[in-house]
Design a protein around this motif. Sequence first.
Motif: not given
Ligand code: NGS
Length: 257
Positions: A153, A148, A141-142, A180-181, A218-219, A176-177, A139
Amino acid sequence: MIQVGFRKPVINDEINLKETLQKYRSGKCGGHFLPSNCKARQKVALFIPFRNTYEHLKIFLNHMHPFLTRQDLEYKIYIIDLNERILINRSPLLNVRFLEASKDEDYDCYFFHDVDLLPENDYNLYRCSELPRHMSVSKDKFNYQLPYDTFFGGVSAMTKEQILFVNEFSNKFSCWGGEDDDLFNRLIFHNMTVLKSMSDVSRYIILNHKQSPFKPERFKLLSTGIKRVMQDGIKNLKYKMMKRTNYPLYTYIKISL
Ligand code: NGS
């Protein structure tokens, strides 16, 4: 360097869905499109969770219909919304993808797709494989790097058999979050590898948005997720259908939990 297959998404506030509709009228309704000169190899359902992001939706539809029709796919776009306005309970919303789409068709492939992600390369083929696929590998943005290694997601694609085998998403994740993990952990638990496209092909532009609310719980849910695989998922999801409307460019579904 310009890449083969690269097409820059059009992002502006002027996009209007009436014009998009005039350009991409399919004859079918509910956002169902078929190639005109061949039989598609796969029937694909795309599920887009929607949370008052109409500005994003316009840009998304204006980009995705031409992108998908260039791939000669048979596909249908579903927008899925939640009646409750206060708590964003995201994972049940995602689980509806298979339950609702399969009322229309026995699709070959079920996509989950964030509304704020736009594919940039026509070689990013929207279809399923013998293993679950993660599409949004790189993406802007990264800096077009995977955030990771176990990231699943954004945009992913699974067949009916893969979805039913792992019991889809957990229903326990709110806000949120993490969901997907947790799904990624379910796939690994079932000895499934995830296919990732090459990062120069699976490039996405992300539309700007506010960070959604998230909860620290969520963790804990993630660390205990595998214990719940069989009893928490698509097989025990309960929801009420509030609205289902066919619009020319998409099918809108609103549920209540
Ligand atoms: C992680 C989330 C995922 C999320 C991802 C998106 O930290 O659900 O970021 O990153 N995991 C947790 O919160 C445990 S993003 O692409 O938006 O920067 O999909």
